[in-house]
Design an enzyme around this catalytic site. Structure first.
Site, PDB file in Angstrom:
ATOM      1  N   ARG A 277     -32.772  98.008 -25.193  1.00  0.00           N
ATOM      2  CA  ARG A 277     -33.583  97.693 -24.001  1.00  0.00           C
ATOM      3  C   ARG A 277     -32.785  97.760 -22.709  1.00  0.00           C
ATOM      4  NH1 ARG A 277     -35.167  93.920 -27.725  1.00  0.00           N
ATOM      5  NH2 ARG A 277     -37.175  94.432 -28.690  1.00  0.00           N
TER       6      ARG A 277
ATOM      7  N   LYS B  98     -32.842 107.756 -11.125  1.00  0.00           N
ATOM      8  CA  LYS B  98     -33.895 108.465 -11.874  1.00  0.00           C
ATOM      9  C   LYS B  98     -33.250 109.134 -13.087  1.00  0.00           C
ATOM     10  CE  LYS B  98     -36.451 111.133  -9.152  1.00  0.00           C
ATOM     11  NZ  LYS B  98     -37.657 111.759  -8.568  1.00  0.00           N
TER      12      LYS B  98
ATOM     13  N   GLU C 237     -29.006 122.754  -3.102  1.00  0.00           N
ATOM     14  CA  GLU C 237     -29.317 121.365  -2.707  1.00  0.00           C
ATOM     15  C   GLU C 237     -28.600 121.007  -1.408  1.00  0.00           C
ATOM     16  OE1 GLU C 237     -31.668 119.673  -4.152  1.00  0.00           O
ATOM     17  OE2 GLU C 237     -31.862 121.010  -5.867  1.00  0.00           O
TER      18      GLU C 237
ATOM     19  N   LYS D 171     -28.181 110.688   0.509  1.00  0.00           N
ATOM     20  CA  LYS D 171     -29.013 110.348  -0.649  1.00  0.00           C
ATOM     21  C   LYS D 171     -29.028 108.836  -0.839  1.00  0.00           C
ATOM     22  CE  LYS D 171     -31.027 110.921  -4.875  1.00  0.00           C
ATOM     23  NZ  LYS D 171     -31.333 111.749  -5.999  1.00  0.00           N
TER      24      LYS D 171
ATOM     25  N   GLU E 102     -39.499 105.248  -5.423  1.00  0.00           N
ATOM     26  CA  GLU E 102     -40.376 106.336  -4.998  1.00  0.00           C
ATOM     27  C   GLU E 102     -41.791 105.851  -4.766  1.00  0.00           C
ATOM     28  OE1 GLU E 102     -40.061 109.599  -7.788  1.00  0.00           O
ATOM     29  OE2 GLU E 102     -39.494 110.933  -6.179  1.00  0.00           O
TER      30      GLU E 102
ATOM     31  N   ARG F 274     -38.636 108.743  -0.324  1.00  0.00           N
ATOM     32  CA  ARG F 274     -37.821 109.528  -1.248  1.00  0.00           C
ATOM     33  C   ARG F 274     -38.365 110.953  -1.416  1.00  0.00           C
ATOM     34  NH1 ARG F 274     -34.769 106.495  -6.283  1.00  0.00           N
ATOM     35  NH2 ARG F 274     -33.919 108.423  -7.119  1.00  0.00           N
TER      36      ARG F 274
ATOM     37  N   ASN G 110     -37.745 116.319  -1.739  1.00  0.00           N
ATOM     38  CA  ASN G 110     -38.462 117.436  -2.368  1.00  0.00           C
ATOM     39  C   ASN G 110     -38.600 118.635  -1.449  1.00  0.00           C
ATOM     40  OD1 ASN G 110     -38.961 116.772  -4.956  1.00  0.00           O
ATOM     41  ND2 ASN G 110     -40.944 115.822  -4.555  1.00  0.00           N
TER      42      ASN G 110
ATOM     43  N   HIS H  25     -38.776 122.189  -2.740  1.00  0.00           N
ATOM     44  CA  HIS H  25     -38.892 122.160  -4.200  1.00  0.00           C
ATOM     45  C   HIS H  25     -40.288 122.495  -4.714  1.00  0.00           C
ATOM     46  CE1 HIS H  25     -34.895 120.602  -4.068  1.00  0.00           C
ATOM     47  NE2 HIS H  25     -34.821 120.476  -5.369  1.00  0.00           N
TER      48      HIS H  25
ATOM     49  N   HIS I 220     -39.808 125.038  -7.560  1.00  0.00           N
ATOM     50  CA  HIS I 220     -40.127 124.824  -8.980  1.00  0.00           C
ATOM     51  C   HIS I 220     -41.068 125.908  -9.505  1.00  0.00           C
ATOM     52  CE1 HIS I 220     -39.030 120.289  -8.745  1.00  0.00           C
ATOM     53  NE2 HIS I 220     -38.025 121.001  -9.227  1.00  0.00           N
TER      54      HIS I 220
ATOM     55  N   HIS J  67     -31.988 127.514 -10.178  1.00  0.00           N
ATOM     56  CA  HIS J  67     -32.572 126.425  -9.393  1.00  0.00           C
ATOM     57  C   HIS J  67     -32.145 126.540  -7.921  1.00  0.00           C
ATOM     58  CE1 HIS J  67     -34.296 122.498  -8.646  1.00  0.00           C
ATOM     59  NE2 HIS J  67     -33.160 122.113  -8.090  1.00  0.00           N
TER      60      HIS J  67
HETATM   61  N1  LIG Z   1     -32.104 112.445 -12.167  1.00  0.00           N
HETATM   62  C1  LIG Z   1     -32.208 113.050 -11.018  1.00  0.00           C
HETATM   63  O1  LIG Z   1     -32.439 112.426  -9.974  1.00  0.00           O
HETATM   64  C2  LIG Z   1     -32.000 114.531 -10.946  1.00  0.00           C
HETATM   65  C3  LIG Z   1     -31.954 115.179  -9.707  1.00  0.00           C
HETATM   66  C4  LIG Z   1     -31.718 116.550  -9.673  1.00  0.00           C
HETATM   67  C5  LIG Z   1     -31.572 117.253 -10.856  1.00  0.00           C
HETATM   68  N2  LIG Z   1     -31.631 116.602 -12.051  1.00  0.00           N
HETATM   69  C6  LIG Z   1     -31.451 117.334 -13.313  1.00  0.00           C
HETATM   70  O2  LIG Z   1     -30.129 117.868 -13.341  1.00  0.00           O
HETATM   71  C7  LIG Z   1     -30.119 118.988 -14.214  1.00  0.00           C
HETATM   72  C8  LIG Z   1     -29.284 120.085 -13.604  1.00  0.00           C
HETATM   73  O3  LIG Z   1     -27.978 119.610 -13.398  1.00  0.00           O
HETATM   74  P1  LIG Z   1     -26.753 120.606 -13.185  1.00  0.00           P
HETATM   75  O4  LIG Z   1     -27.118 121.626 -12.204  1.00  0.00           O
HETATM   76  O5  LIG Z   1     -25.562 119.774 -12.975  1.00  0.00           O
HETATM   77  O6  LIG Z   1     -26.697 121.392 -14.576  1.00  0.00           O
HETATM   78  P2  LIG Z   1     -25.948 121.055 -15.962  1.00  0.00           P
HETATM   79  O7  LIG Z   1     -25.813 119.612 -16.174  1.00  0.00           O
HETATM   80  O8  LIG Z   1     -26.623 121.863 -16.992  1.00  0.00           O
HETATM   81  O9  LIG Z   1     -24.485 121.633 -15.713  1.00  0.00           O
HETATM   82  C9  LIG Z   1     -24.307 123.016 -15.556  1.00  0.00           C
HETATM   83  C10 LIG Z   1     -23.234 123.564 -16.495  1.00  0.00           C
HETATM   84  O10 LIG Z   1     -21.959 123.257 -15.945  1.00  0.00           O
HETATM   85  C11 LIG Z   1     -21.154 122.600 -16.916  1.00  0.00           C
HETATM   86  N3  LIG Z   1     -20.288 121.707 -16.143  1.00  0.00           N
HETATM   87  C12 LIG Z   1     -20.637 120.633 -15.410  1.00  0.00           C
HETATM   88  N4  LIG Z   1     -19.580 120.149 -14.761  1.00  0.00           N
HETATM   89  C13 LIG Z   1     -18.525 120.942 -15.093  1.00  0.00           C
HETATM   90  C14 LIG Z   1     -17.153 120.955 -14.716  1.00  0.00           C
HETATM   91  N5  LIG Z   1     -16.674 120.114 -13.801  1.00  0.00           N
HETATM   92  N6  LIG Z   1     -16.356 121.886 -15.285  1.00  0.00           N
HETATM   93  C15 LIG Z   1     -16.852 122.786 -16.165  1.00  0.00           C
HETATM   94  N7  LIG Z   1     -18.148 122.858 -16.523  1.00  0.00           N
HETATM   95  C16 LIG Z   1     -18.962 121.932 -15.995  1.00  0.00           C
HETATM   96  C17 LIG Z   1     -22.116 121.929 -17.836  1.00  0.00           C
HETATM   97  O11 LIG Z   1     -21.541 121.694 -19.101  1.00  0.00           O
HETATM   98  C18 LIG Z   1     -23.243 122.966 -17.882  1.00  0.00           C
HETATM   99  O12 LIG Z   1     -22.905 123.981 -18.791  1.00  0.00           O
HETATM  100  C19 LIG Z   1     -31.564 119.377 -14.453  1.00  0.00           C
HETATM  101  O13 LIG Z   1     -31.927 119.036 -15.756  1.00  0.00           O
HETATM  102  C20 LIG Z   1     -32.330 118.530 -13.453  1.00  0.00           C
HETATM  103  O14 LIG Z   1     -33.618 118.178 -13.918  1.00  0.00           O
HETATM  104  C21 LIG Z   1     -31.840 115.264 -12.114  1.00  0.00           C
END
Ligand SMILES: NC(=O)c1ccc[n+]([C@@H]2O[C@H](COP(=O)([O-])OP(=O)(O)OC[C@H]3O[C@@H](n4cnc5c(N)ncnc54)[C@H](O)[C@@H]3O)[C@@H](O)[C@H]2O)c1
Length: 382
Positions: A129, A151, A193, A240, A250, A255, A259, A262, A266, A278
């Site tokens: 939990r 989030k 971003e 942020k 949100e 917040r 977007n 986006h 998307h 992305h």
């Molecule tokens: N929770 C939120 O508020 C929020 C906001 C924006 C995006 N997201 C989510 O984030 C995800 C995308 O995140 P991302 O762009 O970081 O992609 P990701 O987490 O898939 O990372 C991209 C790639 O880079 C590699 N990687 C990461 N850091 C590294 C490093 N320092 N050295 C070597 N390799 C490294 C990872 O293993 C992966 O293969 C999506 O699923 C999206 O929905 C969440």
């Protein structure tokens, strides 16, 4: 556009507090070299710590975290990409946590990009939990966005991020040195971003100097220069943090400014079946949003041009690549299905009073904005 930072740009803060009201706790976001080494101190006397990561990240960066935990840490690897952001991964992690004896008073560390942050964060939200989590983002996108704000979510076959929870971290520790091992394509993704923050900031008086800093250092950012990246990550994290503190769950609408770009972004990602990254999709989405705002008379065409210049300076696309373009009608359908749209067409767009919500803009304005990014106008195509 590159050059020294103008004198009036405020310094980039290496630590900011996300000032959440009770019952949530305020927490710190640190963007500094060696930040991963602080994880032991942040976790105090926790007995067991599950460090969740992915092989490409752990190979380079897990040692720093495990050393800082001094024998309390244990590494749990998950798979890569959106496929790993699943309830199956969450169940698997929970079962491995039980077998490792992780208790309610123990903690989780998320060491990776947004995928690790979301999976580890959501697992921490539901395991026993709720156990504490420290976010250690290692991708540019996670440092400027995903790791801050609580989030967390995983995907269903029916769509992205459909099961999740708000679970604020105990602390966010971003070590910009980790970006040295991030693949160039992922840096570019994060720059989408960064462009978004610069466009939001430009519409709001640039309180954190991010629009000025991005304009002055665009060339360095494109090249992945560590100092420029650190500077901009600090400013984006501060922005942020301020947005999250103003609207932690949100509910107030604040917040939603995050977007910007986006809504179409998307839809383009989905339509291209993720051939567009992305970052590229958000960049085109930003240009679309600015042109839509200009067509609606919310901003003047110079402001839209300035946003385009930011996107171009960061080496991101301003319009769809040449080739068969998606028809606007298909993209509109995809945008209507967005889980935040509630059936209508909702955009967040810059205007005279900053960024605001706009519902169902008139077709002529939409057509002008679509044309500006290389999409066939509505009424043509499928
Ligand atoms: N929770 C939120 O508020 C929020 C906001 C924006 C995006 N997201 C989510 O984030 C995800 C995308 O995140 P991302 O762009 O970081 O992609 P990701 O987490 O898939 O990372 C991209 C790639 O880079 C590699 N990687 C990461 N850091 C590294 C490093 N320092 N050295 C070597 N390799 C490294 C990872 O293993 C992966 O293969 C999506 O699923 C999206 O929905 C969440």
């Amino acid at each position: 556009v590159s050059g020294p930072l103008p004198a009036e740009v405020p310094p980039a803060p290496d630590r900011v507090v996300v000032g959440l009201p009770a019952p949530e706790r305020p927490y710190e976001v640190r963007v500094e070299r060696g930040a991963l080494g602080a994880v032991g101190e942040v976790l105090g006397d926790r007995v067991r710590v599950a460090v969740v990561s992915q092989a490409p990240v752990a190979d380079h960066h897990a040692r720093a975290v495990l050393d800082a935990l001094g024998g309390r840490g244990r590494l749990f690897l998950i798979g890569d990409g959106e496929a790993a952001k699943s309830l199956a991964t969450v169940e698997d992690l929970c079962r491995r946590f039980v077998r490792a004896g992780l208790a309610r008073a123990d903690a989780v560390v998320a060491l990776g990009g947004g995928v690790v942050g979301d999976v580890a964060g959501f697992t921490a939200a539901v395991y026993h939990r709720g156990v504490d989590v420290v976010q250690c983002p290692t991708s540019l996108l996670a440092m400027v966005d995903a790791a801050i704000g609580g989030k967390t979510a995983v995907n269903l076959p029916e769509g992205k991020n459909l099961v999740g929870a708000f679970h604020q971290p105990l602390c966010v520790l971003a070590d910009p040195d980790t970006l040295a091992t991030l693949p160039a394509a992922e840096v570019r993704c994060g720059l989408g971003e960064v462009a978004k923050y610069a466009c939001i900031a430009a519409a709001e008086g640039d309180p954190f100097g991010i629009a000025a800093a991005v304009a002055a250092q665009a060339e360095e950012l494109r090249r992945g220069d560590p100092e420029a990246l650190t500077d901009v990550v600090r400013r984006a994290a501060a922005m942020k943090a301020a947005v999250v503190a103003a609207d932690p769950r949100e509910t107030s609408g604040r917040r939603a400014v995050l977007n910007l770009g986006h809504t179409l972004g998307h839809a383009l990602e989905a339509h291209s079946r993720f051939a567009l990254t992305h970052g590229e999709a958000v960049a085109i989405g930003l240009v679309f949003a600015l042109e839509l705002a200009a067509a609606l008379g919310r901003i003047d065409s110079d402001q839209a041009r300035a946003g385009r210049a930011v996107v171009a300076a960061l080496g991101l696309p301003e319009r769809l690549p040449s080739g068969p373009a998606p028809a606007a009608g298909e993209l509109v359908e995809l945008m209507r299905r967005d889980k935040k749209a509630a059936g209508g067409l909702t955009f967040v767009l810059p205007g005279p009073d900053g960024i605001g919500r706009v519902e169902d803009p008139p077709p002529e304005a939409l057509a002008a904005a679509f044309a500006a990014v290389g999409v066939e106008p509505p009424g043509t195509g499928a």
